[in-house]
Scaffold this active site. Structure first.
Site, mmCIF file in Angstrom:
data_model
loop_
_atom_site.group_PDB
_atom_site.id
_atom_site.type_symbol
_atom_site.label_atom_id
_atom_site.label_comp_id
_atom_site.label_asym_id
_atom_site.label_seq_id
_atom_site.Cartn_x
_atom_site.Cartn_y
_atom_site.Cartn_z
ATOM 1 N N THR A 99 0.871 -1.185 0.000
ATOM 2 C CA THR A 99 0.000 0.000 0.000
ATOM 3 C C THR A 99 0.901 1.226 0.000
ATOM 4 O O THR A 99 1.595 1.482 0.989
ATOM 5 C CB THR A 99 -0.912 0.014 1.242
ATOM 6 O OG1 THR A 99 -1.643 -1.205 1.287
ATOM 7 C CG2 THR A 99 -1.885 1.181 1.176
ATOM 8 N N LYS A 102 -7.621 1.564 -2.939
ATOM 9 C CA LYS A 102 -7.207 1.110 -1.596
ATOM 10 C C LYS A 102 -7.386 2.240 -0.579
ATOM 11 O O LYS A 102 -7.747 2.008 0.583
ATOM 12 C CB LYS A 102 -5.760 0.628 -1.654
ATOM 13 C CG LYS A 102 -5.125 0.292 -0.315
ATOM 14 C CD LYS A 102 -5.616 -1.021 0.288
ATOM 15 C CE LYS A 102 -5.023 -1.213 1.680
ATOM 16 N NZ LYS A 102 -5.344 -2.495 2.278
ATOM 17 N N LYS A 142 0.336 5.111 8.291
ATOM 18 C CA LYS A 142 0.972 5.352 6.985
ATOM 19 C C LYS A 142 -0.112 5.491 5.919
ATOM 20 O O LYS A 142 -0.111 6.428 5.118
ATOM 21 C CB LYS A 142 1.909 4.170 6.677
ATOM 22 C CG LYS A 142 2.624 4.209 5.348
ATOM 23 C CD LYS A 142 2.186 3.170 4.334
ATOM 24 C CE LYS A 142 2.027 1.758 4.771
ATOM 25 N NZ LYS A 142 1.457 0.860 3.769
#
Ligand code: NAP
Length: 287
Positions: free
Chosen positions: A97, A172, A240
């Site tokens: 990701t 995502k 993150k």
């Protein structure tokens, strides 16, 4: 069956590479900490290489699942990076990701070198990686995607091309935005129920079958009620991801007020020492 390299044998990568080997692919793995690569080879059919470049040499597909933007850049174009040895036409599939910005930059560098780059972040967590049913959202060229999809099928429940390069990572981000608000709502409900003296499991058995049901409720309520968080998707990784979402929202003019708030709540969990705890540990702030 294909000749495949897999870079990054963490919580996700270790079992994903295992599924590729179980399907009969010819798999070479690389991990920064070699002990994990040795453990993988002891358990699965395949070989390991000392660098991304060595693992990628001669592979038709190079899959990666590392940490963040910088980690991905290192395994692609850093010293001993995979791009330096990949054959023309070989496909790099990134399951990390990361931001859409680094994705598009690396896809451009790959194209300039005659390589193909597909962004393919995953959802489904540790259990999804171990048992096979991951959701995979991809960005790239349709013809390139069609080549990679049968390989990803080894660990996918659903795999879809969302759009051009970076679209998988943007999808995502939508996934993580959904989870952030939902996880805070679930935490508040379970903590509320405990303060009210209710049997949380009994309540969830009923409400999970109505409009309040969710994957997080079904898979996380038991451990949340018992204060067990030593597994799963780390809070550090969630911060993150939420950072990527918030930066992207700024760039495109979207508003994420709840996501921004929950990001700060996750910072509290990190300050409580829970950076490697599962994201369901958000409830710890409320107890
Ligand atoms: P993890 O267990 O921390 O594993 C990270 C892997 O990347 C390790 O193999 C690590 O090597 C390697 N790595 C990190 N930086 C590197 C670098 N600079 N060079 C080479 N290798 C490097 O993480 P994970 O939970 O598998 O997550 C991996 C990615 O998938 C992250 O982007 C995460 O956000 C995403 N993701 C995770 C989940 C989940 O439930 N865990 C779900 C969906 C998506 P070492 O062994 O040497 O540290």
């Amino acid at each position: 069956m294909a000749k495949v390299a897999f870079l990054g044998l963490g919580v996700m990568g270790f079992p994903m590479a295992g599924h590729l080997a179980a399907k009969g692919n010819d798999v070479t793995v690389y991990n920064r900490t070699p002990a994990k690569a040795e453990a993988w080879v002891a358990r699965h059919k395949g070989t390991f290489a000392a660098t991304p470049a060595k693992a990628a040499k001669g592979a038709e597909f190079v899959m990666a699942c590392v940490g963040n933007d910088d980690d991905l850049r290192q395994v692609c174009t850093g010293p001993d990076g995979a791009f330096s040895t990949m054959s023309p036409g070989a496909v790099f599939v990134d399951h990390t990701t990361v931001s859409a910005t680094i994705t598009r930059k690396l896809a451009g560098q790959a194209a300039a070198a005659g390589l193909v780059f597909i962004d393919a972040p995953v959802s489904g967590g540790q259990a999804g990686a171990e048992n096979g049913p991951l959701s995979i959202m991809c960005g790239g060229d349709p013809a390139d995607y069609a080549r990679a999809e049968p390989v990803m099928a080894a660990y996918a429940r659903i795999c879809r091309l969302i759009g051009s390069s970076g679209a998988g990572q943007l999808a995502k981000m939508m996934n993580q935005i959904c989870i952030a608000g939902l996880m805070q709502g679930l935490s508040e409900a379970l903590a509320f129920g405990q303060k009210a003296g209710l049997d949380g499991e009994k309540v969830v058995e009923v409400i999970s079958q109505g409009a309040a049901g969710s994957w997080q409720m079904a898979n996380r309520h038991k451990t949340m009620l018992k204060d067990e968080f030593e597994f799963g998707f780390a809070v550090d990784w969630m911060r993150k991801d939420l950072g990527i979402c918030l930066d992207t929202a700024d760039d495109i003019g979207a508003r994420l007020p709840v996501t921004a708030l929950v990001d700060q709540f996750y910072k509290d969990v990190q300050l409580m020492g829970g950076g490697r705890n599962d994201t369901s540990s958000l409830i710890r702030r409320l107890k």
